[in-house]
Design a protein around this motif. Structure first.
Motif, short mmCIF file in Angstrom:
data_model
loop_
_atom_site.label_atom_id
_atom_site.label_comp_id
_atom_site.label_asym_id
_atom_site.label_seq_id
_atom_site.Cartn_x
_atom_site.Cartn_y
_atom_site.Cartn_z
N SER A 204 41.34 34.67 40.40
CA SER A 204 41.61 33.53 39.52
C SER A 204 40.28 32.86 39.24
O SER A 204 39.23 33.28 39.75
CB SER A 204 42.57 32.54 40.20
OG SER A 204 41.88 31.80 41.19
N GLU A 205 40.29 31.80 38.46
CA GLU A 205 39.05 31.09 38.17
C GLU A 205 38.48 30.42 39.42
O GLU A 205 37.30 30.06 39.45
CB GLU A 205 39.30 30.03 37.09
CG GLU A 205 39.60 30.61 35.71
CD GLU A 205 39.77 29.53 34.68
OE1 GLU A 205 39.74 28.34 35.07
OE2 GLU A 205 39.91 29.86 33.49
N LYS A 206 39.30 30.28 40.45
CA LYS A 206 38.87 29.61 41.68
C LYS A 206 38.49 30.58 42.79
O LYS A 206 38.08 30.16 43.87
CB LYS A 206 39.98 28.68 42.19
CG LYS A 206 40.41 27.63 41.17
CD LYS A 206 39.28 26.68 40.83
CE LYS A 206 39.75 25.57 39.89
NZ LYS A 206 38.67 24.63 39.53
N GLY A 207 38.63 31.90 42.53
CA GLY A 207 38.27 32.89 43.54
C GLY A 207 39.36 33.93 43.71
O GLY A 207 40.38 33.93 43.01
N GLY A 208 39.13 34.85 44.67
CA GLY A 208 40.11 35.89 44.95
C GLY A 208 41.40 35.30 45.49
O GLY A 208 41.39 34.35 46.27
N GLU A 209 42.52 35.88 45.08
CA GLU A 209 43.82 35.35 45.49
C GLU A 209 43.98 35.36 47.02
O GLU A 209 44.45 34.39 47.60
CB GLU A 209 44.95 36.14 44.85
CG GLU A 209 45.17 35.82 43.39
CD GLU A 209 46.51 36.33 42.88
OE1 GLU A 209 47.24 36.99 43.66
OE2 GLU A 209 46.82 36.08 41.71
N LEU A 210 43.61 36.45 47.66
CA LEU A 210 43.78 36.52 49.11
C LEU A 210 42.93 35.45 49.79
O LEU A 210 43.40 34.76 50.70
CB LEU A 210 43.38 37.89 49.65
CG LEU A 210 43.44 38.01 51.18
CD1 LEU A 210 44.89 37.94 51.67
CD2 LEU A 210 42.77 39.28 51.67
#
Length: 241
Positions: free
Chosen positions: A189-195
């Motif tokens: 996502s724009e905020k980083g990896g989902e995990l």
């Protein structure tokens, strides 16, 4: 490949796989020590990877790994041994970092925790660097005698292969949490990896507030005599009856 075990999380199990609840899925009596590693931005073309993050030194890849390392650094705080971000890093350099880390964990009786963010190779989930790739077996071969086995977290495509390999080894205190299934791509996502957002309790920043991929966990939980993947499988079977 031993596909008889399913490692995909479901329902209530998914909520357990956070760093804030790590004693439940990666138990240890020792102080945890963390090594954070980012992969290379442009691994050799012969490595088949997904387009999750483009092969570049700026834009998507740089932003993604920078955010992931930032979230992890804030989450592990004083338990951080080293955070390695080098977009041109080689396999031998990574091995050197891991060897030094393992020796430190052995000397100070700590539980080694390794986190990786970057490209994963199709069909293997292997970590990709500028001149080579690192396999699950490569890491196991670096473990010194007398050190507790590591927990490995891989926010990479096809990383579910490592969860399967972890279950196949059935080593005491060896765990592997992966971002997706063995044939899936990890999501960003724009905020980083989902995990990474999920395990650091930042998943509220995801567009829909939840994961689009289910994490995979491998490892024998000897404290309870169960394998996490088996627990999930039993739940799924009970729903069918």
């Amino acid at each position: 490949m031993a596909a008889s075990k399913s490692h995909t999380s479901s329902g209530s199990l998914e909520s357990n796989w956070r760093l804030s609840n790590i004693d439940e899925w990666s138990p240890t009596s020792k102080t945890r020590n963390w090594l954070l590693i980012s992969g290379a931005s442009d691994p050799p073309e012969r490595f088949i990877i997904s387009d999750r993050r483009r092969r570049d030194e700026s834009g998507e890849f740089l932003r993604g790994v920078t955010l992931d390392l930032h979230h992890m650094e804030r989450a592990v705080k004083d338990d951080l041994h080293n955070s390695v971000k080098n977009l041109q890093i080689t396999k031998s350099e990574v091995i050197g970092h891991i060897q030094e880390f393992f020796e430190s964990c052995k000397e100070f009786y700590m539980k080694p925790m390794i986190f990786y963010t970057g490209h994963g190779e199709r069909n293997t989930g292997n970590w990709c660097f500028s001149d080579g790739k690192l396999s699950f077996e490569d890491i196991l071969n670096l473990i010194p005698a007398g050190m507790e086995n590591p927990t490995i977290i891989s926010d990479a495509c096809f990383s579910g292969r490592w969860a399967i390999a972890c279950d196949e080894h059935q080593r005491e205190s060896l765990y592997c949490l992966s971002a997706c299934g063995p044939d899936e791509t990890a999501r960003d996502s724009e905020k980083g990896g989902e995990l990474t957002l999920y395990i650091t309790n930042n998943d509220h920043k995801l567009p829909k507030g939840k994961l689009s991929r289910n994490p995979s966990l491998g490892g024998k939980k000897r404290r309870t005599g169960s394998v996490k993947g088996n627990v999930w499988r039993q739940q799924q079977n009970s729903r069918k009856t």
